[in-house]
Design a protein around this motif. Structure first.
Motif, short mmCIF file in Angstrom:
data_model
loop_
_atom_site.label_atom_id
_atom_site.label_comp_id
_atom_site.label_asym_id
_atom_site.label_seq_id
_atom_site.Cartn_x
_atom_site.Cartn_y
_atom_site.Cartn_z
N GLN A 1 0.79 -1.08 0.15
CA GLN A 1 0.06 0.01 0.03
C GLN A 1 0.78 1.20 0.01
OE1 GLN A 1 -2.95 -0.46 3.52
NE2 GLN A 1 -4.25 -1.19 1.88
N PRO A 2 0.22 2.54 -0.38
CA PRO A 2 1.08 3.56 -0.69
C PRO A 2 1.68 4.03 0.81
CG PRO A 2 -0.96 3.92 -1.43
CD PRO A 2 -1.15 2.54 -0.85
N LYS A 3 2.81 4.71 0.67
CA LYS A 3 3.37 5.07 1.72
C LYS A 3 3.04 6.55 1.96
CE LYS A 3 7.65 2.11 2.01
NZ LYS A 3 7.21 1.48 0.78
N TRP B 1 0.27 16.34 -1.95
CA TRP B 1 0.65 15.78 -3.30
C TRP B 1 1.01 14.30 -3.28
CZ3 TRP B 1 4.72 18.26 -1.00
CH2 TRP B 1 5.93 17.56 -1.13
N SER B 2 0.90 13.69 -4.53
CA SER B 2 1.36 12.49 -4.55
C SER B 2 2.27 12.03 -5.66
CB SER B 2 0.05 11.59 -5.19
OG SER B 2 -0.54 12.00 -6.35
N ASP B 3 2.99 10.85 -5.86
CA ASP B 3 4.07 10.83 -6.63
C ASP B 3 4.50 9.12 -6.59
OD1 ASP B 3 6.67 10.17 -7.32
OD2 ASP B 3 7.40 11.71 -5.85
N GLY B 4 4.06 8.64 -7.81
CA GLY B 4 4.42 7.10 -7.72
C GLY B 4 3.49 6.30 -6.74
N ILE C 1 -6.10 13.59 2.06
CA ILE C 1 -5.40 12.04 1.95
C ILE C 1 -6.28 11.18 0.76
CG2 ILE C 1 -5.28 9.79 3.08
CD1 ILE C 1 -4.74 11.18 5.77
N LYS C 2 -7.49 11.34 0.84
CA LYS C 2 -8.58 10.77 -0.08
C LYS C 2 -7.97 11.22 -1.54
CE LYS C 2 -12.94 8.69 -0.82
NZ LYS C 2 -14.40 8.57 -0.61
N HIS C 3 -7.99 12.50 -1.68
CA HIS C 3 -7.69 13.01 -2.86
C HIS C 3 -6.34 12.44 -3.51
CE1 HIS C 3 -7.75 16.61 -5.87
NE2 HIS C 3 -6.39 16.14 -5.88
N GLU C 4 -5.24 12.64 -2.82
CA GLU C 4 -4.02 12.27 -3.26
C GLU C 4 -3.96 10.86 -3.39
OE1 GLU C 4 -2.21 14.31 -4.10
OE2 GLU C 4 -3.14 16.18 -3.11
N LEU C 5 -4.60 9.92 -2.57
CA LEU C 5 -4.55 8.45 -2.80
C LEU C 5 -5.50 8.11 -3.99
CD1 LEU C 5 -5.05 7.13 0.64
CD2 LEU C 5 -2.97 6.88 -0.67
N PHE D 1 -4.36 5.37 -7.20
CA PHE D 1 -5.33 4.30 -7.74
C PHE D 1 -5.72 4.58 -9.38
CE2 PHE D 1 -7.39 1.74 -4.45
CZ PHE D 1 -7.07 2.03 -3.58
N TYR D 2 -5.59 6.04 -9.78
CA TYR D 2 -6.06 6.47 -10.95
C TYR D 2 -4.96 5.79 -12.01
CZ TYR D 2 -7.21 9.19 -15.18
OH TYR D 2 -7.66 9.69 -16.20
N LYS D 3 -3.65 6.13 -11.29
CA LYS D 3 -2.34 5.73 -12.05
C LYS D 3 -2.37 4.16 -12.31
CE LYS D 3 1.79 6.50 -13.70
NZ LYS D 3 2.50 7.76 -14.19
N LEU D 4 -2.71 3.48 -11.02
CA LEU D 4 -2.55 2.01 -11.33
C LEU D 4 -3.50 1.53 -12.35
CD1 LEU D 4 -2.44 0.28 -7.90
CD2 LEU D 4 -0.55 0.27 -9.73
#
Ligand SMILES: [Zn+2]
Length: 216
Positions: free
Chosen positions: A38-40, A65-68, A96-100, A104-107
């Motif tokens: 799961q994401p860190k 923000w999110s990254d990878g 948190i939900k926005h960044e996560l 998910f979108y990327k996956l």
């Protein structure tokens, strides 16, 4: 000069609880059972450190923000000192939900494009669309985000809310899944046409806006 950061593992019941809740809801929205690796989550204490990690100066409103496979968040204790937001657990949960959602979108799609869909879904699923906002005409969210700036979040989130009202979340997910392998904006338009049976234009969204938000 080398950019060096020193990390330590951290326990935080609140962030952990909000994270679990967000992940659970996103697994349900994306129908993607993300249980392993799961994401860190990286917590950053100050604006100055955000700017260093992010790689450039950021504006007061940017608190995550999110990254990878990771999300980066301003320490909840420093939200009011280091940003222009007023802290609440609700604000932080949505962040948190926005960044996560981006992860998910990327996956699911193997891309982070198109921006309006990626940002729109993240904003919509995290409950950041303010239904009270008085939208009378959508006219920006399909443009290059570099041109329209933060307007894309508000409008794109509302555009997704309109799609959801008209077609339901299942249909939105179907479209997201069909974006996989996306290469050109023409392909995105054609897929939109075939899934929603209308053109990807402001007119299409403004018609939905009239239909769902015209006061009697
Ligand atoms: Zn975003």
């Amino acid at each position: 000069m080398a950019m060096i950061f020193k990390l330590t593992k951290h326990s935080d019941n609140l962030i952990s609880e909000l994270f679990e809740k967000a992940i659970k809801e996103l697994i349900s929205f994306y129908k993607f059972n993300w249980v392993q690796n799961q994401p860190k989550v990286y917590i950053i204490d100050s604006r100055e450190d955000i700017n260093s990690v992010y790689g450039k100066d950021t504006q007061d409103w940017l608190i995550g923000w999110s990254d990878g496979r990771s999300i980066y968040l301003l320490n909840p204790e420093n939200i009011e000192k280091e940003s222009n937001h007023k802290y609440s657990d609700d604000l932080y949960f949505k962040l948190i939900k926005h960044e996560l959602s981006h992860l998910f979108y990327k996956l699911v799609t193997n891309t982070d494009k198109p921006s309006w869909l990626n940002e729109g879904v993240a904003t919509y699923v995290s409950g950041q669309v303010n239904e009270g906002t008085d939208f009378s005409n959508l006219s920006k969210f399909l443009e290059d985000p570099k041109e329209v700036g933060s307007a894309i979040y508000k409008e794109a989130g509302f555009a997704l809310l309109l799609l959801s009202k008209e077609f339901g979340d299942e249909k939105i997910l179907q479209y997201i899944k069909e974006i996989k392998g996306y290469r050109t904006s023409d392909e995105i338009r054609l897929k939109f046409q075939s899934v929603f049976d209308r053109d990807l234009t402001y007119d299409s969204f403004n018609m939905l806006l009239k239909k769902h938000y015209t006061k009697e």
